[in-house]
Design an enzyme around this catalytic site. Structure first.
Site, PDB file in Angstrom:
ATOM      1  N   HIS A 156     -15.520 -50.971  27.798  1.00 62.32           N
ATOM      2  CA  HIS A 156     -14.902 -51.422  26.547  1.00 62.32           C
ATOM      3  C   HIS A 156     -15.466 -50.804  25.275  1.00 62.32           C
ATOM      4  O   HIS A 156     -14.986 -51.129  24.184  1.00 62.32           O
ATOM      5  CB  HIS A 156     -15.001 -52.953  26.450  1.00 62.32           C
ATOM      6  CG  HIS A 156     -16.401 -53.496  26.487  1.00 62.32           C
ATOM      7  ND1 HIS A 156     -16.685 -54.819  26.210  1.00 62.32           N
ATOM      8  CD2 HIS A 156     -17.601 -52.902  26.752  1.00 62.32           C
ATOM      9  CE1 HIS A 156     -17.988 -55.020  26.314  1.00 62.32           C
ATOM     10  NE2 HIS A 156     -18.552 -53.878  26.644  1.00 62.32           N
ATOM     11  N   HIS A 157     -16.494 -49.969  25.371  1.00 60.60           N
ATOM     12  CA  HIS A 157     -17.084 -49.392  24.156  1.00 60.60           C
ATOM     13  C   HIS A 157     -16.466 -48.060  23.741  1.00 60.60           C
ATOM     14  O   HIS A 157     -16.638 -47.633  22.589  1.00 60.60           O
ATOM     15  CB  HIS A 157     -18.588 -49.193  24.338  1.00 60.60           C
ATOM     16  CG  HIS A 157     -19.369 -50.454  24.480  1.00 60.60           C
ATOM     17  ND1 HIS A 157     -19.279 -51.483  23.561  1.00 60.60           N
ATOM     18  CD2 HIS A 157     -20.260 -50.862  25.429  1.00 60.60           C
ATOM     19  CE1 HIS A 157     -20.081 -52.469  23.948  1.00 60.60           C
ATOM     20  NE2 HIS A 157     -20.677 -52.122  25.072  1.00 60.60           N
ATOM     21  N   ALA A 158     -15.806 -47.372  24.653  1.00 62.48           N
ATOM     22  CA  ALA A 158     -15.252 -46.053  24.312  1.00 62.48           C
ATOM     23  C   ALA A 158     -14.244 -46.196  23.171  1.00 62.48           C
ATOM     24  O   ALA A 158     -13.398 -47.087  23.164  1.00 62.48           O
ATOM     25  CB  ALA A 158     -14.587 -45.426  25.528  1.00 62.48           C
TER      26      ALA A 158
END
Length: 390
Positions: free
Chosen positions: A131-133
């Site tokens: 979920h950080h990309a």
């Protein structure tokens, strides 16, 4: 609709490997898959693979120049461009990075397509939840944001409203950013406070912008929050918002790094509380989204003790055959754990805290309590923007 749950899997996902000293050890994926088999859950789900996400799918979220940068670093890791977050300490470049990252993305997109088409009521991709990309860069061990891509694909297929609930210990910043101005996507992230943990975002005041104002919700929990507080916060915020939003599909991210044994964060949540939230998400999907549920993995760096058990519980819940917490783990799996890691595997599917309990928000709150202050901050920032009482 078949009603049978799908488990997305391809052995090649274990190639998502940043190196021997990196905390995101792909053994966590292999051990989860083996535990699913050891407990007989492979007979309760349809195990399917999917094609890697192609460039046109990746472009639903990611910029073309970033995709090309990932491909270049994948072909020659020494050429990784750090301006894209590649070749860093968090996201070292490795050969085949584009191929395996696009495979994981493809599995999440495939899960979303299966649920939308009615091939399955629930679909799980515990290899996903990266979920950080960001649209234009890698971050936080994440190359392509499979969660955002799954949501974008659902919108492309015709979904009018998608709710995303993220219970990873880290803020779901990449998914929030992807839909910051989109009122069709409600993002709710329950995470450790940004004062004490990466990525230093996810403040209650982050509520979206433009047409999407009020569509981002953040619950920033104080370090040290345990089972009762974590569950209290979840139930004080998430069900009311999902009930009001009435999504066509519920997408959830189940990072296991909230656990008290996780080495990279500071919450004190047990496996049993993680299971309780998985059950709650399943119930929310049935109550408000017609049962349509896409469940993803995420973070989790206690790769033997915690991650395989947590995500195996998730598979069992999605399959309609929840694993009883007191279940003894088969010795064959524990032997495989030792052979692979030289660590002793856990004995039971519980931390000994089942059943877990918490105080309902409706019964009142304490304005001097740090946990209740966090919940109040979220409700006061976000709820009025959705026409709800704080």
């Amino acid at each position: 609709m078949s009603g049978r749950a799908q488990l997305m899997w391809d052995e090649a996902v274990t190639g998502y490997d940043f190196g021997p000293d990196h905390p995101m050890d792909p053994v966590r994926l292999a051990l989860t898959r083996r535990l699913v088999d050891a407990l007989g859950l492979d007979r309760e789900v349809e195990i399917v693979s999917a094609k890697p996400a192609g460039d046109s799918t990746l472009r639903l979220v990611h910029r073309e120049d970033y995709i090309q940068a990932v491909k270049a670093a994948s072909a020659d890791p020494r050429a990784a461009d750090v301006s894209y977050g590649l070749g860093t300490v968090d996201d070292p470049a490795f050969a085949g990075m584009h191929e395996v990252s696009s495979l994981i993305a493809g599995l999440s997109v495939g899960a979303a397509e299966a649920v939308w088409r009615g091939d399955a009521l629930h679909a799980v991709n515990f290899t996903g939840g990266l979920h950080h990309a960001m649209p234009g860069g890698a971050a936080g061990f994440c190359v392509y944001n499979d969660a955002s891509l799954a949501i974008a694909r659902l919108l492309e297929l015709g979904a009018r409203r998608v709710a995303y609930v993220d219970v990873d210990v880290h803020h779901g910043d990449g998914v929030q950013a992807a839909f910051w101005e989109d009122p069709r996507v409600l993002t709710i992230s329950l995470h450790e406070h940004p004062r004490t943990l990466f990525p230093q975002t996810g403040w209650p005041e982050e509520t979206g912008a433009g047409d999407g104002e009020g569509a981002a919700v953040n619950v920033a929990l104080p370090a040290g929050t345990g089972d009762a507080g974590w569950l209290r916060a979840f139930h004080a915020v998430v069900p009311e918002l999902v009930a009001d939003f009435r999504p066509d599909v519920l997408v959830t991210q189940h990072g296991a790094d909230t656990h008290f044994e996780d080495p990279l964060a500071h919450l004190a949540v047990s496996l049993d509380a993680q299971r309780a939230v998985q059950v709650a998400c399943h119930e929310l999907a049935h109550e408000y989204a017609g049962g349509k549920w896409v469940a993803l993995g995420g973070g989790g760096y206690a790769v033997v003790e915690v991650v395989p058990r947590s995500w195996t519980h998730l598979v069992g819940i999605a399959a309609g055959r929840p694993v009883v917490p007191e279940t003894v783990i088969p010795e064959g799996w524990r032997q495989e754990v030792f052979a692979r890691t030289r660590q002793l595997g856990p004995v039971r599917m519980t931390d000994g805290r089942w059943p877990v309990s918490w105080g309902a928000w409706e019964a009142g709150y304490d304005p001097a309590d740090r946990l209740d202050q966090a919940v109040l901050a979220t409700r006061r920032a976000a709820f009025p923007l959705r026409g709800l009482l704080a």
